[in-house]
Structures are given as structure tokens and as C-alpha cells.
Design a protein around this motif. Structure first.
Motif, short mmCIF file in Angstrom:
data_model
loop_
_atom_site.label_atom_id
_atom_site.label_comp_id
_atom_site.label_asym_id
_atom_site.label_seq_id
_atom_site.Cartn_x
_atom_site.Cartn_y
_atom_site.Cartn_z
N SER A 111 -5.90 11.13 3.57
CA SER A 111 -5.49 9.72 3.72
C SER A 111 -4.19 9.62 4.50
CB SER A 111 -5.29 9.06 2.35
OG SER A 111 -6.53 8.92 1.69
N ALA A 112 -3.22 10.46 4.14
CA ALA A 112 -1.92 10.44 4.82
C ALA A 112 -2.08 10.71 6.30
CB ALA A 112 -0.98 11.46 4.19
N ASP A 113 -3.04 11.57 6.62
CA ASP A 113 -3.28 11.87 8.03
C ASP A 113 -3.77 10.64 8.79
OD1 ASP A 113 -3.35 13.93 10.09
OD2 ASP A 113 -5.50 13.52 10.13
N THR A 114 -4.58 9.81 8.13
CA THR A 114 -5.06 8.60 8.81
C THR A 114 -3.89 7.62 9.04
OG1 THR A 114 -5.69 7.32 6.84
CG2 THR A 114 -7.36 8.81 7.76
N CYS A 115 -2.92 7.59 8.12
CA CYS A 115 -1.71 6.77 8.32
C CYS A 115 -0.98 7.25 9.56
CB CYS A 115 -0.76 6.87 7.13
SG CYS A 115 -1.46 6.43 5.53
N LYS A 116 -0.79 8.58 9.60
CA LYS A 116 0.04 9.16 10.66
C LYS A 116 -0.59 9.00 12.04
CE LYS A 116 2.46 13.47 11.87
NZ LYS A 116 2.50 13.04 13.26
N VAL A 117 -1.89 9.25 12.14
CA VAL A 117 -2.57 9.16 13.42
C VAL A 117 -2.37 7.76 14.02
CG1 VAL A 117 -4.89 9.04 14.49
CG2 VAL A 117 -4.28 10.96 13.00
N CYS A 118 -2.53 6.76 13.17
CA CYS A 118 -2.40 5.37 13.64
C CYS A 118 -0.94 5.03 13.98
CB CYS A 118 -2.93 4.44 12.57
SG CYS A 118 -4.01 3.20 13.24
N HIS A 119 -0.02 5.50 13.14
CA HIS A 119 1.40 5.21 13.42
C HIS A 119 1.83 5.86 14.73
CE1 HIS A 119 2.24 4.30 8.91
NE2 HIS A 119 1.71 3.28 9.55
N ASP A 120 1.39 7.10 14.95
CA ASP A 120 1.76 7.80 16.19
C ASP A 120 1.24 7.05 17.42
OD1 ASP A 120 3.01 9.68 14.67
OD2 ASP A 120 1.48 11.25 14.93
N MET A 171 0.84 -1.20 0.00
CA MET A 171 0.00 0.00 0.00
C MET A 171 0.88 1.26 0.00
SD MET A 171 -3.12 1.07 2.47
CE MET A 171 -2.26 0.80 4.00
N SER A 172 1.91 1.28 0.84
CA SER A 172 2.74 2.48 0.95
C SER A 172 3.49 2.78 -0.36
CB SER A 172 3.73 2.36 2.11
OG SER A 172 4.82 1.53 1.77
N GLN A 173 3.86 1.73 -1.07
CA GLN A 173 4.56 1.94 -2.34
C GLN A 173 3.64 2.64 -3.34
OE1 GLN A 173 8.07 0.99 -2.91
NE2 GLN A 173 7.64 1.24 -0.74
N HIS A 174 2.39 2.21 -3.39
CA HIS A 174 1.45 2.83 -4.33
C HIS A 174 1.01 4.21 -3.86
CE1 HIS A 174 1.30 -0.55 -7.06
NE2 HIS A 174 1.41 -1.30 -5.98
N PHE A 175 0.88 4.35 -2.55
CA PHE A 175 0.54 5.66 -1.98
C PHE A 175 1.67 6.65 -2.29
CE2 PHE A 175 -0.27 8.48 1.80
CZ PHE A 175 -1.52 8.88 1.42
N GLY A 176 2.89 6.16 -2.15
CA GLY A 176 4.07 7.00 -2.41
C GLY A 176 4.14 7.50 -3.84
N ARG A 177 3.65 6.69 -4.78
CA ARG A 177 3.67 7.12 -6.19
C ARG A 177 2.72 8.30 -6.41
NH1 ARG A 177 3.95 0.98 -8.55
NH2 ARG A 177 5.84 0.57 -7.36
C1 ASC Z 1 3.29 7.04 3.23
C2 ASC Z 1 3.72 6.01 4.07
C3 ASC Z 1 3.19 6.17 5.29
C4 ASC Z 1 2.32 7.38 5.26
C5 ASC Z 1 2.63 8.36 6.31
C6 ASC Z 1 1.74 9.57 6.21
O1 ASC Z 1 3.55 7.19 2.06
O2 ASC Z 1 4.53 5.00 3.76
O3 ASC Z 1 3.36 5.45 6.33
O4 ASC Z 1 2.47 7.91 3.93
O5 ASC Z 1 3.96 8.78 6.22
O6 ASC Z 1 2.00 10.47 7.25
#
Ligand code: ASC
Length: 151
Positions: free
Chosen positions: A137-146, A41-47
Motif C-alpha cells: 500500500s505504501a508503495d502505491t502512495c509513493k509511486v503517485c506522489h513521485d 487516510m495518512s493518519q490512520h495509515f501512519g498508526r
Molecule cells: C504515509 C503517508 C504517505 C505514505 C507514503 C508512503 O504514511 O502519509 O504519504 O505513507 O509516505 O511512501
């Protein structure tokens, strides 16, 4: 006959409703599964991110293809966080995932919802809409990672 029908119904029910966590032979497999799904998922999100941030030229078709993959992949990792998968492999997942299941699910549901919106935005081909949806979307990644991922 009645018992047979009952068993058949139960088998059907399990086949269609068993948590996907049941598919893993051991915790290590579940951990590998969720990490792999998140990585893809992150690879495709990164593109998409590269276009949103102007690092590569915007290509609406490529953005849309990648956003569709992100939206599909976003549904997968969570089955790999089943009971007993807090240990048993190389994981940075915090124990709070299993003690705050409702909150964790809320977070993963949010990613699924926001990435669907990103896919919809990407279909319009409008870069500004994609930027807005990408940030959400990126914010939802970050909230969970934090909250749920060890450094
Ligand atoms: C990305 C990635 C994440 C999220 C995050 C967004 O591309 O690999 O884990 O975005 O950095 O804050």
C-alpha cells in the motif's frame, strides 16, 4: 407522461452516477476535500505503520480498525481531482494528473485495491501479512506522489 418518466429516469441516473466532483461548489472546495481525505487516510495509515515498524506495540484490533478506515478513505480523494481543480487553491498537484487521467486512475485504483488487501490482512491478525500488505500500500502512495505531487 412519457417525458416525465424520461426525466425521472434521467434524474435517478444522475443521482446514482454523477461524478462526485459535481458536489463541489468551487475548485477550492474540491482541493480542500481531496487534501482532507488524504490527510485523514495518512493518519490512520501512519498508526498501522507505527506498529509495522515496531515504534508502538502491535495490537491486532487497533491495526484492523485503522486498516478498515484506510480502505474506506482510499476511495474518496479522487472525486476531488475533477476537471478544473488543477488550480484555485493551495495545491501541490501536478498538471500531469489532468493530462494523464488514465494513468492517474490506474494509480488510485491500485491504492484502493492494495488497501483492501491490507484491511483483509489486518483481519487475520497476522503481523507478517500486515507488514507485506502495508508495504504494498505504501508503495502505491509513493509511486503517485513521485509522479504527481510537487515537492
Ligand atoms: C504515509 C503517508 C504517505 C505514505 C507514503 C508512503 O504514511 O502519509 O504519504 O505513507 O509516505 O511512501
Amino acid at each position: 407522461m412519457k417525458a416525465f418518466a424520461c426525466i425521472a429516469a434521467a434524474v435517478t441516473l444522475v443521482a446514482f452516477s454523477a461524478p462526485a466532483s459535481a458536489q463541489f461548489a468551487k475548485p477550492e472546495d474540491a482541493i480542500k476535500y481531496r487534501q482532507s481525505a488524504l490527510f485523514v487516510m495518512s493518519q490512520h495509515f501512519g498508526r498501522i505503520g507505527a506498529m509495522v515498524n515496531g515504534r508502538v506495540p502491535f495490537d491486532a484490533k487497533v491495526a484492523s480498525e485503522n486498516a478498515d478506515i484506510v480502505a474506506d478513505m482510499a476511495k474518496l480523494p479522487w472525486a476531488g481531482f475533477g476537471p478544473g481543480t488543477d488550480k484555485g487553491g493551495n495545491t501541490r498537484a501536478k498538471p500531469e494528473i489532468w493530462t494523464e487521467q488514465a494513468k492517474f486512475k490506474e494509480g488510485s485504483d491500485k491504492l484502493v485495491a492494495e488497501s483492501a488487501k491490507l484491511a483483509a490482512a489486518a483481519k487475520t491478525g497476522n503481523l507478517d501479512s500486515i507488514k507485506t500488505a502495508f508495504a504494498a500500500s505504501a508503495d502505491t502512495c509513493k509511486v503517485c506522489h513521485d509522479a504527481y505531487r510537487n515537492k
